[in-house]
Structure formats: structure tokens, C-alpha cells
Design an enzyme around this catalytic site. Sequence first.
Site, PDB file in Angstrom:
ATOM      1  N   LYS B  91      50.688  14.861  31.068  1.00 19.23           N
ATOM      2  CA  LYS B  91      50.153  14.165  32.237  1.00 19.23           C
ATOM      3  C   LYS B  91      50.021  15.188  33.363  1.00 19.23           C
ATOM      4  O   LYS B  91      50.834  16.117  33.462  1.00 19.23           O
ATOM      5  CB  LYS B  91      51.122  13.043  32.615  1.00 19.23           C
ATOM      6  CG  LYS B  91      50.653  12.123  33.733  1.00 19.23           C
ATOM      7  CD  LYS B  91      51.662  11.011  33.972  1.00 19.23           C
ATOM      8  CE  LYS B  91      51.223  10.024  35.023  1.00 19.23           C
ATOM      9  NZ  LYS B  91      52.211   8.941  35.211  1.00 19.23           N
ATOM     10  N   SER B 166      49.909   4.433  34.997  1.00 19.74           N
ATOM     11  CA  SER B 166      49.158   5.577  35.479  1.00 19.74           C
ATOM     12  C   SER B 166      48.935   6.680  34.441  1.00 19.74           C
ATOM     13  O   SER B 166      48.013   7.474  34.610  1.00 19.74           O
ATOM     14  CB  SER B 166      49.850   6.181  36.706  1.00 19.74           C
ATOM     15  OG  SER B 166      51.132   6.664  36.362  1.00 19.74           O
ATOM     16  N   SER B 190      54.354   3.015  33.866  1.00 26.21           N
ATOM     17  CA  SER B 190      53.233   3.950  33.726  1.00 26.21           C
ATOM     18  C   SER B 190      53.149   4.674  32.388  1.00 26.21           C
ATOM     19  O   SER B 190      52.146   5.327  32.116  1.00 26.21           O
ATOM     20  CB  SER B 190      53.270   4.994  34.847  1.00 26.21           C
ATOM     21  OG  SER B 190      52.731   4.443  36.014  1.00 26.21           O
TER      22      SER B 190
END
Lengths: 95, 487
Positions: B91, B166, B190
Site C-alpha cells: 500500500k 482504503s 481498510s
Amino acid sequence: MITLKEIENLAALARISLTEDEKERMRGEFDAILGYVASIRNVSAASAKNIRSIVATVNVMREDGTPHESGIYTDVLIGAAPRREGNYVKVKKIL
Amino acid sequence: MILRYTLHATRFMSIDLKTLTIKKAHDALIHGEYSALELSEAYLSEIEKKNAGLNAYLEVFDDAREQAKEADRLIKAGKAVMLTGIPIALKDNILMKGKKVSASSKILQGYVAPYDSTAISKLKAERVVVLGRTNMDEFAMGSSTETSYFGPTRNPYDTSRVPGGSSGGAAAAVGADLALASLGTDTAGSVRQPAAFCGVVGSKPTYGSISRHGIIAMGSSLDIIGPITKTVEDSEILFDAIRGKDVLDSTSIELNTKRSTLNAERFVVGVPRNFLDAKGIDEDVLANFSESVERLQKLGCRVQDITLPTVPHALAAYYVIMPAELSTNLSRFDGVKYGFHKDGESLLGDYVATRTEGFGMEARRRLLLGAYVLSSGYRDAYYRKAISVRAMIEKEFTQAFKSVDIIAIPTTPTPAFKIGEKTKDPLSMYMEDIFTVPANIGAIPAVSIPSGFVERDGKRLPLGFQIMAGYGHDKLLFKLGKKFESK
């Protein structure tokens, strides 16, 4: 109801500027969000007394010392700044 | 030359990425069925084909092949460990020295990580191959990856829908076979919510069990790195590789993993019925959840209803605690220390100009919320109240886990929604986290496991089944999760 003036004050605190449209929009959204968040006020706090979190919230100290040789990270860290002068980060005059 | 190339191409095309796991790839690598380079090439060629349509990766690292060759040298020397040569994605908020990292925000434009996060240094020691960094909601604020400065990621099962967020890029990458596994971060769901939307396994470990050193902070008392993988076993492998106490994160802990000898078949599973009655939960999600609970019963688990009266307030408490912490964490982005800079008329003017142009709308909304809940006059009504609700939720979980080993709940209230469907109404987006946020507020571990599909507009969309365990009992989740997925 949150006022436009309050939104402006919060934006100033957050170091952000908002257009008139954004302020209006933010005001409406704030009312919805704060209305939802207010549900925590209905939770009785009586039983919350004397509860210690399972996550330890204690200060963790270390001895003063020299964790690494002085200056070895200076260049890479200062290098990340948008404005630099030698080994200083450069900003506009304050006084 | 042409012949060699063809042979080479045929060879890596024969790797079946769809059914590949870390364990299988490891076995194949040490038995010389293919090299780490060939394995990485297989993923790089999928990225080449599919990434333009999905926008999962923001950047493919130019040294990915070099990393793979390094891994091959270790394998040849007979020194390979489980993750040697395994191609993963990161990420865009996890620091890897010398690589760009931006939290998918304009305000970190051009920023290069000056050091490795602890998780990355542990993976580097195993010679994992980091293929690249993946798209996310800006500073991890969102449940759809739509708040990214770099545009939304698309769901591999239906490109008109969101991948969740996310960590949407990281989940879509694994779901579309653009990486064998990835690392995301989970502050309210997330990792788990996008994992559910993309048909993969997402873990949110016990708070503090993985060091936060070198991840870009959102809500520091809630943030944790989480693995995104194809199987529960892979999730455990990645978790074990990166967990542990770290002097660079004073909130990190060493898990005591030698606890339960109980077989997963004997677990008592609690279902919080009061929570499932909440409004807005999709009928198909509820039906799929019931089937998943029945699967546990068939395994031999005893299922009982439990009541968690305060836990449904976790989301409301979260929307006080998180903005308070994030407005503090994001105060460092001022155009002076790193990233994007925009000139104003004074130093204060520089701050305002930089932050106004550097932060997207959702970031600005939450910065204002943070300022609000911490303002004098509101601090007691909001922040202190939220902290006491959080303590009550922790206590409620502790109590519940005295009578059950596991708590089961859906991962999300709905399957993946359409791109643009919730962007006009922030509160409806926030509600996406209703079932995932309690584990963050309670500091406990939770895993989302693929549990089947629903059909929407002629497309099959995956759903997730979420299991939670008591503080520090991550291993129970892996134990039960492995049984659940084999059923």
C-alpha cells in the site's frame, strides 16, 4: 446547527482555506456527521468509570545516549524539504 | 534468440496464478519448478495486461527483477526461507527506502522514503520481491479508494464498482493476480472491507502486534498493518514474518502465541444478533452470513447468540477519535518539511496554500472535524466521551470472550457498490465500516474470509465473513479460518 462562522474558524485552525461553496457544503455535512456521532452521548458513562484500557498507555523511556553517529541522516532528511539552504530548511521570514 | 524468448515465455505462462499460494510457490521455487525471476515475470506480465483497466498499482518498482534475481541466488545457495522470492505489493503508505511513497495524496508529491519501515526490513531480510506500490484512499481516509489523488481503483469482479478501501489497490492487486499477496493498513476496516469486495483474505491483527514504524500515520491508536492474501494460511505466514515488538514503536508488543491447544472444531462462536438488526444491511449479505455460520456448525463449533449493547456505537466513537488523531498527525504536512509546496504571502500563507491545494476534500473535511472535537467547549462532549465509550467497548469484548472463543459478523453491510454511488454523501460512506470498526476500537484481531458470491447486474460479486478473537488471540482466527475455508 453549526454556523458558517464556526466552519471558518475551524478552517483557520486547520490551516486550510475554503471557497464559499465548500463552506456551505461542509456545514451541511458537519450537521449530518455530528448528528450521527452524538449517539455516543446516549451511552451511559456510569459503567465507564475506572475501566483501564487493555492497550497499555504508559510512557516508554530510554537512556539518554547516542543512538547513531551524528549527521548521518541529515542530508537525506533535509533533502526531502522543498526549500533548503545548506543544512537548513528554508522558510519565509517570520519577524 | 527468438526461440529462447518463446521457451521462456511458455515457461512462465504455465504458472497457474489463479490457484497459487505462498506455500505452493515456495515449494515450487525450492524444487526448481520455476525461478523467482520467472514467478515475478508472470506477475509483471499480468500487471502489464490488466493494470491500466484497474489502476491498482501506482508504480511498479524498476528493481523488481533485480530483487527476484537476489532471491534466486539465495534459493540456489539453499538458504531460502518461506517468503524468499514471493512477489508482493505494498500500500502506498508503507515506507521502503529509496522508493516514492505518497499516501495517494498530492501533498506528498515527489517524496522518497528515507528509511525502511520495520515490516519491510523484516521482509527484505527474507528476500521477498516487492513489485510496486498500490493505490489507496488519500491518507487511508475512505472505503472505496475514490479519494485517491490518482483516481479510483476498479473492482476486478466488476470494473464499474469500487474495490473497497482504503487499501483498495492492494486488495484488487491480489484479487486480480497482480501480486501473490500484499500489505495494507487497517484503521477501521481498510484491509478487511476491500479484501471482502475483492474476494481475498484480509487480516487486521491485534493492535501493536506489528510495528507501526515507517507507516504514514492516520489514527495512531487504531492503525495496524494487515496482510492481504489468497488464503488464511498465507495470511498467517505474512503476519508471522512481520510481527513482533520493535524499539522504534513503543506501542508494539510481542504476542504470546502459545495459548490455546483447543481444536477449532470445539470453538464456541458468538453471534451478536442485536448488531445484525441494524438498518441498511443487504438481505443477501445476511443470508450469506447465516450460511457461513452454518458451515461453522457443521465443523462442530457451538454457535450461541450474544448481546453487545455498546459495540454498535463503535463507529460513532471512531468518528471522534480518528479525526482528533489524524488532524494532529496531518499537521506535519506544511510545505516545509517534505513533499508539495505552494507559495503564499507569508510563512502562514505558505502553510495554508500548501494544505489547501495539497489535501483533497475528504482530508479537509476530517481535519475540520478533528479541530472541532478537540476545541475547548466540545472536548468533553465529544473526545472524552468517545474515549470512555471506547473503554466500555473494550470491556464488553473482554467479557464476551470469557464465554465465547470467536465472534462472527459479516465484514460489510453490502457487496461492492458502484463508483460514485456514495461520494456525494460522506455519512453513507462512513457506514461501510460499521462491522469492521469495532475490532479497531477494541484493539482486537479480526479476519475477513471469502464466503461466497451474490449476483448484481449479471456480475458475481464476492462477500466476506468476519471472525474476531480476544486481544492477542490472533492464532485462534487463523486456526478457525483455515478450517472454514477448507469446508
